[in-house]
Design an enzyme around this catalytic site. Structure first.
Site, PDB file in Angstrom:
ATOM      1  N   GLY A  15      25.472   9.413 -37.622  1.00 14.68           N
ATOM      2  CA  GLY A  15      25.338  10.004 -36.227  1.00 14.68           C
ATOM      3  C   GLY A  15      24.173  11.071 -36.335  1.00 14.68           C
ATOM      4  N   GLY A  19      23.377  18.099 -36.562  1.00  9.02           N
ATOM      5  CA  GLY A  19      23.589  17.911 -37.922  1.00  9.02           C
ATOM      6  C   GLY A  19      22.870  16.796 -38.700  1.00  9.02           C
ATOM      7  CD  GLU A 174      26.257  26.995 -20.862  1.00  9.10           C
ATOM      8  OE1 GLU A 174      25.675  27.969 -21.655  1.00  9.10           O
ATOM      9  OE2 GLU A 174      26.418  25.771 -20.924  1.00  9.10           O
ATOM     10  CG  ASP A 303      30.914  19.865 -32.902  1.00  8.74           C
ATOM     11  OD1 ASP A 303      30.354  20.822 -33.264  1.00  8.74           O
ATOM     12  OD2 ASP A 303      30.710  19.562 -31.704  1.00  8.74           O
TER      13      ASP A 303
END
Ligand SMILES: Cc1cc2nc3c(=O)[nH]c(=O)nc-3n(C[C@H](O)[C@H](O)[C@H](O)COP(=O)(O)OP(=O)(O)OC[C@H]3O[C@@H](n4cnc5c(N)ncnc54)[C@H](O)[C@@H]3O)c2cc1C
Length: 426
Positions: A15, A19, A174, A303
């Site tokens: 990923g 992070g 938003e 997450d």
């Protein structure tokens, strides 16, 4: 295919989101081998996805090629592949057609939206997590106005120009604000048979207030700012019975063509591959040093992780948590390579912000809360600073300046075949 036995310690990062990328950068130029595996070739700056979904920015403005970001680190290899299995005992994982051996593993695969068991709603109300999601939502929004412009039946027209956003967290707020703005300002003069400024934007939230993770005064301010933009708030209610034609809220059917899901998250399925304890949304319950139980060589961050050792509650799914954990996980790896023990993680919370529209935002910096224009300026500044890539910063800054002075949003593109969706009902 098996990769050759590493002479230097081999770290795999799965990923390259907030992070993973921070972890990789900290391990760059170190005497170790690093492989970053991601199923896309780009890093996405998710906080600005809603701007792509509402045609303010183009996908390339908020994304950076992972290879490009990491090209200055000769010890980092990038692999475009999806991780499909992890064997903790053999210290191997499979990604695409390849198997990879690791000495240390950092998992940072993020999350997806959750439909709370109603997966069939995903087609009816897409969520916003990837560039593809954003482009699809943009397509639906713009097509809704095109469709409304073609038909004459007033009820069908009203339904086409009604937009329901489900979930009143930062993303929902938003989105609702940005849809109201594009219809009131950007599109207002573009059509000859409809008045886009009459579009109805409805924000549906199960709680009694939007932005429930923010202090109450900022929620109240956000609700006022949304109402000033003409957004209808439906609070303390849940969206039910979604169909192509609309949705139900507390027994009332609201005809609406476009529905957007911003109501829930579930962790990436990679967590399940570990056999480690997971929480209800599927996050890996990590130790206080970010390692997983029984495997100090494996860390889960961002997450994907449930880190509850600081406040007793899981840390929020926001980018500063992922970035700080990414850097911490990388430091842990370096410590372990030198024979030390992984260290306890502490999150430094510098506050949170959400934007609602032009000159409209809320900011909670812990020691001070503020809203309106100053919060909006602070929001712009922070997002430009953290956006990855100099080109993107310049591009976004220029487009924001252009949009601010002209009310124009340039990325109003409908891509993919749309004829069937434009056809009036027979
Ligand atoms: C619309 C939206 C708005 C947001 N706004 C804000 C905001 O204003 N402020 C804020 O702080 N936070 C915001 N967030 C939250 C923030 O973006 C996340 O907390 C952050 O991205 C988490 O970082 P991560 O590294 O854990 O995961 P991500 O950044 O999601 O990265 C995960 C990476 O893993 C890759 N991946 C997933 N599965 C696999 C697999 N099986 N194999 C290989 N690769 C895989 C993905 O392609 C992706 O690149 C927002 C999120 C969204 C969706």
């Amino acid at each position: 295919m098996e990769n050759s036995t590493p002479a230097k310690p081999h770290v795999i990062i799965v990923g390259a989101g907030f992070g993973g990328l921070e972890a990789a950068k900290l391990l760059g130029h170190k005497p170790i081998r690093v492989t970053v595996i991601d199923r896309t070739n780009h890093h996405v700056f998710q906080p600005l996805l809603y701007e792509v979904a509402t045609a303010a920015l183009s996908p390339a403005d908020i994304a950076s090629p992972i290879r490009g970001v990491l090209s200055k680190f000769p010890n980092i290899d990038v692999v475009l592949a999806e991780v499909r299995g992890i064997d903790l005992t053999a210290k191997k994982l499979s990604a695409g057609e390849q198997d990879f051996s690791y000495d240390y593993l950092i998992l940072a695969t993020g999350s997806r939206h959750s439909y709370f068991g109603k997966d069939e709603w995903e087609k009816l109300a897409p969520g916003l997590k990837s560039l593809e999601d954003a482009v699809e939502i943009r397509r639906r929004l713009l097509l809704a106005f095109e469709y409304a412009d073609r038909i004459t039946d007033p009820a069908a027209r009203q339904a086409a120009m009604t937009f329901a956003v489900i979930g009143g967290g930062p993303t929902g707020v938003e989105m609702a604000g940005a849809i109201a703005e594009i219809s009131r300002y950007t599109l207002a003069k573009d059509f000859r048979h409809i008045d886009p400024s009459l579009a109805r934007v409805i924000l549906i939230e199960g709680d009694e207030r939007v932005l429930s993770s923010f202090p109450e005064d900022l929620s109240a301010s956000a609700m006022k700012q949304l109402r000033d933009l003409g957004v209808e708030l439906r609070l303390g209610v849940h969206a039910e019975n979604l169909t192509e034609q609309g949705l139900e809220v507390r027994g009332e059917f609201i005809p609406c063509r476009v529905k957007i899901w911003a109501a829930g998250n579930t962790a990436s399925p990679v967590g399940k591959m570990l056999g480690a304890p997971l929480d209800r949304p599927g996050r890996v319950i990590v130790n206080e040093d970010l390692t997983i139980p029984g495997h100090p060589e494996v860390q889960a961050i961002g997450d994907l992780a449930n880190f509850s050792h600081q406040t007793g509650k899981p840390l929020p799914g926001v980018s500063p948590v992922a970035m700080q954990q990414g850097r911490h996980a990388a430091r842990n790896v370096l410590t372990m390579i030198e024979g030390g023990k992984p260290q306890r993680f502490r999150y430094r919370d510098k506050g949170s912000m959400a934007t609602i529209g032009r000159n409209k935002a809320v900011a909670d910096l812990n020691f001070i809360h503020f809203s309106g224009f100053p919060a909006w300026l602070a929001w712009l500044f922070i997002h430009i600073i953290f956006l990855v890539g100099f080109r993107n910063r310049v591009a976004v800054l220029l487009q924001w300046a252009w949009a601010y002075f002209t009310f124009n949003k340039g990325a109003r593109l409908i891509t993919r075949n749309f004829q069937a969706e434009l056809r009036p009902p027979s």
